[in-house]
Design a protein around this motif. Sequence first.
Motif, PDB file in Angstrom:
ATOM      1  N   ALA A 104       0.819  -1.210   0.000  1.00 56.97           N
ATOM      2  CA  ALA A 104       0.000   0.000   0.000  1.00 56.97           C
ATOM      3  C   ALA A 104       0.854   1.263   0.000  1.00 56.97           C
ATOM      4  O   ALA A 104       0.475   2.270  -0.610  1.00 56.97           O
ATOM      5  CB  ALA A 104      -0.933  -0.002   1.200  1.00 56.97           C
ATOM      6  N   GLU A 105       1.995   1.231   0.700  1.00 56.17           N
ATOM      7  CA  GLU A 105       2.897   2.375   0.766  1.00 56.17           C
ATOM      8  C   GLU A 105       4.329   1.865   0.846  1.00 56.17           C
ATOM      9  O   GLU A 105       4.586   0.785   1.399  1.00 56.17           O
ATOM     10  CB  GLU A 105       2.606   3.252   1.981  1.00 56.17           C
ATOM     11  CG  GLU A 105       1.250   3.923   1.970  1.00 56.17           C
ATOM     12  CD  GLU A 105       1.048   4.810   3.193  1.00 56.17           C
ATOM     13  OE1 GLU A 105       1.488   5.975   3.156  1.00 56.17           O
ATOM     14  OE2 GLU A 105       0.464   4.318   4.184  1.00 56.17           O
ATOM     15  N   ALA A 106       5.252   2.645   0.307  1.00 54.10           N
ATOM     16  CA  ALA A 106       6.660   2.258   0.343  1.00 54.10           C
ATOM     17  C   ALA A 106       7.542   3.495   0.482  1.00 54.10           C
ATOM     18  O   ALA A 106       7.254   4.537  -0.097  1.00 54.10           O
ATOM     19  CB  ALA A 106       7.039   1.494  -0.928  1.00 54.10           C
ATOM     20  N   ARG A 107       8.585   3.357   1.264  1.00 60.09           N
ATOM     21  CA  ARG A 107       9.579   4.417   1.438  1.00 60.09           C
ATOM     22  C   ARG A 107      10.955   3.778   1.265  1.00 60.09           C
ATOM     23  O   ARG A 107      11.288   2.813   1.971  1.00 60.09           O
ATOM     24  CB  ARG A 107       9.487   5.047   2.832  1.00 60.09           C
ATOM     25  CG  ARG A 107       8.117   5.578   3.204  1.00 60.09           C
ATOM     26  CD  ARG A 107       7.844   6.915   2.548  1.00 60.09           C
ATOM     27  NE  ARG A 107       6.605   7.489   3.050  1.00 60.09           N
ATOM     28  CZ  ARG A 107       5.408   7.255   2.533  1.00 60.09           C
ATOM     29  NH1 ARG A 107       5.287   6.440   1.485  1.00 60.09           N
ATOM     30  NH2 ARG A 107       4.323   7.807   3.045  1.00 60.09           N
ATOM     31  N   VAL A 108      11.755   4.311   0.372  1.00 64.53           N
ATOM     32  CA  VAL A 108      13.088   3.751   0.121  1.00 64.53           C
ATOM     33  C   VAL A 108      14.093   4.896   0.049  1.00 64.53           C
ATOM     34  O   VAL A 108      13.947   5.815  -0.764  1.00 64.53           O
ATOM     35  CB  VAL A 108      13.128   2.940  -1.194  1.00 64.53           C
ATOM     36  CG1 VAL A 108      14.525   2.358  -1.419  1.00 64.53           C
ATOM     37  CG2 VAL A 108      12.082   1.824  -1.177  1.00 64.53           C
TER      38      VAL A 108
END
Length: 284
Positions: A209-213
């Motif tokens: 649903a959400e991703a932070r990289v």
Amino acid sequence: MIPAAFDYTAPSTVDDAVRALADAGEEAKVIAGGQSLIPVLRMRLAAPSTLIDIGRIPELRGIRDEGDALVIGATTTHYEIQRDPLVRSHALLLKAATDTVADPQVRHRGTFGGAIAHADPAGDLLAPVLALDAELVLHGLEGRRTVAAADFFVDYFTTALRQDELLVAVRVPKHSGWGAHYEKFNRVAQAWSIVAVAAAVRIADGVIAEARVGLTNMSAVPVRATAVEAALVGQPATPEAIKAAAAHAADGTSPTADGNADTAYREHLARVLTSRAITAATGV
């Protein structure tokens, strides 16, 4: 070696520290844990006129819950972050990255704010702070202001801090229930990152649903792998989807070439480590 002579002051309040900075001018240095500064002083790569020790200011230390965010004082040590239950529950990526910082001795003395203000592109806490959309709270003669992590890191070892300002706290939005992992590649144990990847993901019903990289040492400043994030959102949490997204990890980056790795190798590492980090964060 022995450092060059300098004046030393240890203010007891933030306002006193800011005044000391303003009075000492551009040749002053702030010291908290000193794990990066002291070796530089000993080698005489820096020779400040004044050292301003902020390690005795109580309000700069500790971690507190402020509803939708955690507020971490600048002189909170890495060791404290590793073991804090609030960090484990709401900002697991910080804990994962801090676990890789140097060795236990450094983690007991080194400080969260000091590592961020130092702004070493190979430092392990910059990319996680960026990935979590943290805000940096700065205090100067004109009062306090808040700067987004994306705007705080300007260049190699250069930040948005003004000469009379201190980094006093970091506001980290809560990422409760997110999976997180920090994947680091270094030449020897306890060394700086050649490349590292900070990944945090939220999965709902088997879909990302959400991703932070965030990427470490892929530019003069930490960078977000926005192409990877966009490719992940809405995809099933499968090895195939993760590998396809990770192929974009080096997009838009500008890694340097040095004695540890050339540009092409760093780009390769970014793709491989991003796949590993997201796989670990999702648990697939």
